[in-house]
Scaffold this active site. Structure first.
Site: not given
Length: 398
Positions: A208, A276, A303-306
């Site tokens: 991005n 994402d 994976p969702d780090i937050l």
């Protein structure tokens, strides 16, 4: 406030020497004891009387002062300080430091010490960029000397560029950093920053437009407050923050691995713009055009780090801060994200192309907490970072 810290301030001979009068005042306001040393050239710009009056102590000027040298005063001067600050550090003085020369009091003090040294260079832009000066700078960095500045700006000679001495408050911040002091001393903070690059093949990737500027600014602001900062960054354009432990990664999966291995921390600030999705079965050779048409790419969820860092458990930081870069329904989407991820705060911003925020120098955010949505004015990313760091400080110390 009395820090009990002792600064040996060596004032070099340049027009920027006038700033050291304010620097002495700022240091003493913060409880530092300042012992000044003037080079002969410095006396052409500031007087021993003015320096002594502001420092509240004797000014040292001469290597061969018999009263002091009877007890090897130059050795004691250099070794009794907690930090030696050279401001302004002229090209001549830096050259003497790099070559180990000791022909006057200032250079002798610098050679006869194992005390940490912080220098604030100041010189003409052409002098700063000269190959000889750059060689000396590299030598000093290798020797462990810390730098603050120089800044870009107008010169007394009428030119513009790098070479302007850092401002007194910038030097004070650098002193605190060098001494490991500040209100967040002893606090360990994880900051993620920049984009991630998800490979398609060895030469192409998904990413991005994040520059990493905001994450870097946050890390810098926290370092200034004395925190130990672990800075995990994707391939960002922004310079890496001085004073932080910098770990560079490429993909979201690498960022998660590094972030979780950094635990435990007191605070986690997830400012990275993590992709994402990744490409399932990324190729190890460059994809070629073919008569069969466009190749099909299969996406897999990253994976969702937050959410991982926000999950309940012994390793969860006491404060987890996420970011929500949105293009529509900013507050609603960010509030929902905070609930979905389980984090404590969300910093939400509108990154629609017309805002110029993604990749720009300014930000306009809304801080979303248990108390609701708190809009902040549009500020530089540095000022936004400072404001966020102050809120983190309040949360940790109250």
């Amino acid at each position: 406030m009395n820090t009990g810290r002792h600064i040996l301030l060596i004032i070099g001979g340049g027009i920027a020497a006038y700033k050291t009068l304010d620097l002495i005042r700022r240091l003493r306001e913060r409880g530092f004891t300042v012992t000044p040393v003037l080079t002969r050239a410095a006396e052409e710009f500031v007087t021993p009387l003015s320096v002594s009056a502001l420092a509240g102590t004797k000014v040292y000027r001469d290597l061969f002062d018999l009263t002091d040298e009877a007890e090897m005063g130059h050795i004691q001067l250099s070794r009794s300080a907690d930090l030696i600050v050279v401001a302004p550090a002229t090209a001549d003085l830096m050259a003497k430091m790099a070559q180990g020369l000791a022909g006057d009091l200032a250079s002798t003090l610098l050679l006869a010490t194992d005390t940490p040294v912080l220098i604030a260079p100041a010189m003409n832009v052409r002098m700063w960029s000269h190959p000889a000066a750059q060689r000396n700078i590299e030598t000093l960095r290798t020797d462990g000397v810390s730098f603050v500045g120089p800044n870009d700006g107008d010169m007394a000679c009428g030119e513009y560029g790098p070479g302007r001495m850092a401002e007194p408050l910038e030097i004070v911040d650098a002193v605190n950093l060098a001494l490991g002091s500040g209100p967040l001393k002893g606090k360990r903070i994880l900051v993620t920053s920049g984009p991630t690059h998800e490979p398609i093949d060895p030469v192409r990737y998904i990413a991005n437009r994040s520059s990493g500027t905001q994450g870097t600014a946050i890390a810098k602001a926290l370092v200034k407050l004395g925190a130990e900062v672990i800075f995990v960054t994707g391939p960002a354009d922004a310079p890496r923050p001085a004073g932080a432990q910098v770990i560079e990664v490429q993909t979201a999966r690498e960022m998660l691995e590094v972030a979780t291995s950094a635990l435990p921390v007191d605070v986690a600030i997830c400012a990275a713009a993590v992709a994402d999705w990744h490409i399932v079965g990324a190729k190890d050779r460059k994809l070629k055009k073919s008569k069969d048409g466009t190749p099909a790419l299969e996406f897999g969820e990253n994976p969702d780090i937050l959410k991982t860092l926000s999950a309940p458990g012994e390793a969860r930081p006491s404060l987890v801060v996420g970011f929500a870069a949105e293009t529509n329904d900013v507050i609603e989407n960010a509030t929902a994200k905070r609930a979905r991820k389980g984090c404590d705060w969300i910093v939400a911003n509108d990154v629609s192309p017309e805002t110029g925020i993604m990749g720009g120098t300014e930000n306009a955010v809304t801080l979303i907490t248990d108390a609701g949505a708190e809009p902040w004015p549009r500020l530089s990313k540095a000022d936004t970072a400072t404001r966020l760091a102050e809120r983190v400080k309040e949360a940790l110390l109250t």
